[in-house]
Design a protein around this motif. Sequence first.
Motif, PDB file in Angstrom:
ATOM      1  N   THR A   1      23.898  54.336  43.799  1.00 11.47           N
ATOM      2  CA  THR A   1      25.175  55.018  43.584  1.00 11.47           C
ATOM      3  C   THR A   1      25.843  55.312  44.921  1.00 11.47           C
TER       4      THR A   1
ATOM      5  N   TYR B   1      34.659  53.195  48.869  1.00  5.87           N
ATOM      6  CA  TYR B   1      35.523  54.181  49.515  1.00  5.87           C
ATOM      7  C   TYR B   1      35.531  54.092  51.039  1.00  5.87           C
TER       8      TYR B   1
ATOM      9  N   TYR C   1      28.562  58.133  37.235  1.00  3.56           N
ATOM     10  CA  TYR C   1      28.188  59.208  38.161  1.00  3.56           C
ATOM     11  C   TYR C   1      29.226  60.322  38.131  1.00  3.56           C
TER      12      TYR C   1
ATOM     13  N   TRP D   1      35.778  45.618  43.966  1.00  3.97           N
ATOM     14  CA  TRP D   1      34.711  45.727  42.959  1.00  3.97           C
ATOM     15  C   TRP D   1      33.985  44.398  42.811  1.00  3.97           C
TER      16      TRP D   1
ATOM     17  N   VAL E   1      27.243  52.119  46.384  1.00  4.01           N
ATOM     18  CA  VAL E   1      28.473  51.683  45.715  1.00  4.01           C
ATOM     19  C   VAL E   1      29.658  52.527  46.186  1.00  4.01           C
ATOM     20  N   PHE E   2      29.473  53.839  46.239  1.00 11.56           N
ATOM     21  CA  PHE E   2      30.555  54.720  46.713  1.00 11.56           C
ATOM     22  C   PHE E   2      30.912  54.388  48.160  1.00 11.56           C
TER      23      PHE E   2
ATOM     24  N   ARG F   1      29.851  54.002  39.347  1.00  8.66           N
ATOM     25  CA  ARG F   1      30.790  55.021  39.828  1.00  8.66           C
ATOM     26  C   ARG F   1      31.261  55.944  38.712  1.00  8.66           C
ATOM     27  N   ASP F   2      31.858  55.369  37.664  1.00 10.75           N
ATOM     28  CA  ASP F   2      32.420  56.196  36.592  1.00 10.75           C
ATOM     29  C   ASP F   2      31.354  57.029  35.890  1.00 10.75           C
TER      30      ASP F   2
ATOM     31  N   ARG G   1      38.635  63.765  41.152  1.00  5.31           N
ATOM     32  CA  ARG G   1      38.974  62.344  41.036  1.00  5.31           C
ATOM     33  C   ARG G   1      40.214  62.031  41.875  1.00  5.31           C
TER      34      ARG G   1
ATOM     35  N   ARG H   1      31.838  49.585  38.902  1.00  3.74           N
ATOM     36  CA  ARG H   1      32.893  50.580  38.671  1.00  3.74           C
ATOM     37  C   ARG H   1      32.575  51.434  37.451  1.00  3.74           C
TER      38      ARG H   1
ATOM     39  N   ILE I   1      29.941  61.758  49.989  1.00  5.63           N
ATOM     40  CA  ILE I   1      29.390  60.434  49.638  1.00  5.63           C
ATOM     41  C   ILE I   1      27.980  60.296  50.203  1.00  5.63           C
TER      42      ILE I   1
END
Length: 125
Positions: free
Chosen positions: A80, A88, A118, A94, A83-84, A115-116, A7, A111, A72
Amino acid sequence: MGIKVTREMLDKYRKLKQEIPVLELELLMMKNTEAGYPRPQSVVGFDQKKYDRREKILERKKEKVKVMDQWIDDIKDGQTRCVFRMFYKQNMTWKAIAKQIGMPHNEDYPRLMIRDKYLKNQGIK
């Protein structure tokens, strides 16, 4: 791939990407002005050690970004991965991502639910 994504790495990724062009410019300026900065009167030689240190730092940062980009790109689920990539790699907010994926009234959705979720499923804390 050999490296375990954390993270902390993800949190630093966006800043890292912003630092690379700054370092590249600094190295260019060091080469073009020899001493790195215009100096009044006295002539100072080129600081090769300083230049080499900065160049190594730049290469390490580029390598980290390359590894993260590949990580990524290797995310199997399309939404997913998207979104990443948007958050990033493209530095989108967001709110903008939520609008892009069809959830304009819930900017927390991409988010928290994509993301969270995943990261949790991957064991990344």
